[in-house]
Design a protein around this motif. Sequence first.
Motif, short mmCIF file in Angstrom:
data_model
loop_
_atom_site.label_atom_id
_atom_site.label_comp_id
_atom_site.label_asym_id
_atom_site.label_seq_id
_atom_site.Cartn_x
_atom_site.Cartn_y
_atom_site.Cartn_z
N THR A 200 60.88 20.74 50.33
CA THR A 200 60.46 20.20 49.03
C THR A 200 59.19 19.39 49.14
OG1 THR A 200 62.77 20.13 48.30
CG2 THR A 200 61.19 18.78 47.08
N GLU A 201 59.07 18.60 50.21
CA GLU A 201 57.86 17.79 50.36
C GLU A 201 56.62 18.67 50.42
OE1 GLU A 201 56.07 14.20 53.17
OE2 GLU A 201 57.37 15.71 54.09
N ARG A 202 56.70 19.75 51.19
CA ARG A 202 55.55 20.66 51.28
C ARG A 202 55.23 21.27 49.93
NH1 ARG A 202 52.85 23.66 55.16
NH2 ARG A 202 52.04 25.66 54.42
N ASP A 203 56.26 21.70 49.22
CA ASP A 203 56.05 22.31 47.90
C ASP A 203 55.37 21.33 46.94
OD1 ASP A 203 57.25 24.61 48.84
OD2 ASP A 203 59.21 24.15 47.96
N GLU A 204 55.83 20.09 46.93
CA GLU A 204 55.27 19.09 46.03
C GLU A 204 53.82 18.77 46.38
OE1 GLU A 204 57.99 15.86 46.38
OE2 GLU A 204 59.48 16.74 45.02
N ILE A 205 53.53 18.66 47.67
CA ILE A 205 52.16 18.35 48.09
C ILE A 205 51.24 19.52 47.78
CG2 ILE A 205 50.68 17.83 50.07
CD1 ILE A 205 52.44 15.49 49.04
N LEU A 206 51.69 20.74 48.01
CA LEU A 206 50.87 21.91 47.69
C LEU A 206 50.59 21.99 46.19
CD1 LEU A 206 52.29 24.71 50.01
CD2 LEU A 206 49.96 23.79 50.01
N ALA A 207 51.59 21.66 45.38
CA ALA A 207 51.37 21.69 43.92
C ALA A 207 50.31 20.67 43.52
CB ALA A 207 52.69 21.40 43.20
N LEU A 208 50.36 19.48 44.11
CA LEU A 208 49.36 18.46 43.82
C LEU A 208 47.97 18.93 44.26
CD1 LEU A 208 49.75 14.65 44.61
CD2 LEU A 208 47.63 15.87 45.08
N ILE A 209 47.90 19.50 45.45
CA ILE A 209 46.61 19.98 45.98
C ILE A 209 46.04 21.09 45.09
CG2 ILE A 209 45.52 21.23 47.89
CD1 ILE A 209 47.53 19.74 49.75
N HIS A 210 46.87 22.07 44.75
CA HIS A 210 46.39 23.21 43.97
C HIS A 210 45.96 22.78 42.56
CE1 HIS A 210 48.80 26.04 46.82
NE2 HIS A 210 47.63 25.68 47.33
N LYS A 211 46.66 21.80 42.01
CA LYS A 211 46.24 21.28 40.70
C LYS A 211 44.86 20.62 40.82
CE LYS A 211 47.92 18.38 36.85
NZ LYS A 211 46.76 17.51 36.64
#
Length: 304
Positions: A285-296
């Motif tokens: 989940t941490e990776r998914d959340e960080i990737l979402a922030l980065i891609h945004k």
Amino acid sequence: MANQPISPISWRGVFPAVTTQMHADQSIDWAAQAHHLEVLIDSGIHGLILCGSLGENQTLLPDEKRAVVKHAKEVAAGRIPVLSGVAEMSTAAACQYVQDMEALGADGVMVLPAMVYKSDPRETMAHFRTVAAASKLPIIVYNNPVGYGVDITPKMFAELADVETLVAIKESSADTTRITELYNACGDRYALYGGVDTLIPECVLMGATGWIAGVGLAFPKENARMWELMMAGEWDKARELWRWFLPLMTLDIGPHFVQKIKLVLQEVGLGSEWVRAPRLTLAGTERDEILALIHKGIAERPTL
């Protein structure tokens, strides 16, 4: 803007704390390291800091640390100052390291308190005095009580002001009042650098003249533009850029900040996410959340 060598006492501007790029097997990726250094230099930064906390200093072998700095000196080729972090277990080891940096031709060092043991104020000041006496290199003193458990207070910096090679402070206490307190205690004796990405505008408003950047490694042009706007006093434009930048800047916070910043470097094509154990790449989940922030952030990246 052109990069010119800066005399130690006048160090100002953006000095990124550079990652150490690695392959999946945890060996150093020299080609990726050189490419990233060139991109950073081309963006108009004012100096480079290798082997800091973000550079995974404490997981590099002694010979590797020296090789990383030597390599950076070769890539920079005199265009900007190249400094090394100093994060050793003992004062004696730190003295040996700064002597080796002087022999390698480093332009300066960023010195931390000795690792693991939490020194008291008397011991802390003795450490910095002894390390400073070991070479002629100019020193940025890194104050990060949140990360390392030792606080170098404004009063202590005033007492250390007689040590001529202590020329700058990386202030990472996460308390922006420290900038004013340092000026009140020491005047303009030291060049003051903000060391917490999320607090940079406040630090600059209070008088910081440098930024030891983390997340800007992945967005060097935006980082340079933010600095230029703040230095020019164009705060309306700076605020607009900062509102985009701030969510990304939060990647510089927390125990996994190295993994997060290496992941954003990977996502923008300026490196890879590989880290050295005991660190592991982000997962779940941490990776998914960080990737979402980065891609945004990438999708909303402003046009400069």
